[in-house]
Design a protein around this motif. Structure first.
Motif, PDB file in Angstrom:
ATOM      1  N   VAL A 158      30.396  20.075 -46.508  1.00 13.69           N
ATOM      2  CA  VAL A 158      31.165  19.103 -45.727  1.00 13.69           C
ATOM      3  C   VAL A 158      31.206  19.528 -44.258  1.00 13.69           C
ATOM      4  O   VAL A 158      31.011  18.704 -43.355  1.00 13.69           O
ATOM      5  N   GLU A 159      31.435  20.800 -44.016  1.00 14.16           N
ATOM      6  CA  GLU A 159      31.474  21.299 -42.642  1.00 14.16           C
ATOM      7  C   GLU A 159      30.136  21.079 -41.945  1.00 14.16           C
ATOM      8  O   GLU A 159      30.084  20.630 -40.795  1.00 14.16           O
ATOM      9  N   ASP A 160      29.046  21.374 -42.646  1.00 17.04           N
ATOM     10  CA  ASP A 160      27.722  21.190 -42.049  1.00 17.04           C
ATOM     11  C   ASP A 160      27.458  19.717 -41.745  1.00 17.04           C
ATOM     12  O   ASP A 160      26.981  19.378 -40.655  1.00 17.04           O
ATOM     13  N   LEU A 161      27.751  18.838 -42.697  1.00 13.23           N
ATOM     14  CA  LEU A 161      27.513  17.408 -42.472  1.00 13.23           C
ATOM     15  C   LEU A 161      28.354  16.879 -41.312  1.00 13.23           C
ATOM     16  O   LEU A 161      27.881  16.074 -40.512  1.00 13.23           O
TER      17      LEU A 161
ATOM     18  N   VAL B  44      33.565  11.515 -48.287  1.00 14.90           N
ATOM     19  CA  VAL B  44      32.415  10.775 -47.772  1.00 14.90           C
ATOM     20  C   VAL B  44      32.134  11.260 -46.366  1.00 14.90           C
ATOM     21  O   VAL B  44      33.033  11.321 -45.525  1.00 14.90           O
ATOM     22  N   CYS B  45      30.881  11.630 -46.124  1.00 12.68           N
ATOM     23  CA  CYS B  45      30.432  12.024 -44.779  1.00 12.68           C
ATOM     24  C   CYS B  45      29.361  11.009 -44.369  1.00 12.68           C
ATOM     25  O   CYS B  45      28.971  10.151 -45.149  1.00 12.68           O
ATOM     26  N   PHE B  46      28.898  11.134 -43.143  1.00 12.01           N
ATOM     27  CA  PHE B  46      27.897  10.189 -42.639  1.00 12.01           C
ATOM     28  C   PHE B  46      26.789  10.934 -41.921  1.00 12.01           C
ATOM     29  O   PHE B  46      27.036  11.908 -41.212  1.00 12.01           O
ATOM     30  N   TYR B  47      25.573  10.432 -42.107  1.00 13.82           N
ATOM     31  CA  TYR B  47      24.409  11.013 -41.401  1.00 13.82           C
ATOM     32  C   TYR B  47      24.285  10.408 -40.034  1.00 13.82           C
ATOM     33  O   TYR B  47      24.651   9.318 -39.761  1.00 13.82           O
TER      34      TYR B  47
END
Length: 111
Positions: free
Chosen positions: A37-40, A108-111
């Motif tokens: 999550v941190e990386d994304l 949920v993360c986003f690119y």
């Protein structure tokens, strides 16, 4: 378990070096979930494509790994058969939490 891992992958893999886009990322340890999550979240958002990150805590022993593998496989099959993962995943995860007695982390993360 290390011997098994040596047979199925040529070297350790670092998610942070992977630039592929995914719809779903599953982790099996809360520490790894936090790192993913941190990386994304640290990446520059380019496509705004959502990615669901789900953690299923699995203890690092053969018995738990086997049970966890079946649970994750069943979860993936259910997700694959949903008509709209974006709108159905929360309910599906809740059902799996009740069924398995395990708490899942989800974001949920986003690119």
């Amino acid at each position: 378990m290390l011997d098994r891992n040596k047979r199925i992958k040529p070297r350790p893999e670092r998610f942070q070096n992977c630039k592929d886009l995914f719809d779903l990322i599953l982790t099996c340890e809360e520490r790894v979930y936090d790192q993913v999550v941190e990386d994304l979240n640290s990446r520059e958002q380019e496509t705004c494509q959502p990615v669901h990150v789900v953690n299923v805590d699995i203890q690092d022993n053969h018995e738990e790994a086997t049970l966890g593998a079946f649970l994750i496989c069943e979860l993936c099959q259910c997700i694959q058969h949903t008509e709209d993962m974006e709108n159905e995943i929360d309910e599906l995860l809740q059902e799996f939490e009740e069924k398995s007695g395990r708490a899942f982390l989800h974001t949920v993360c986003f690119y």
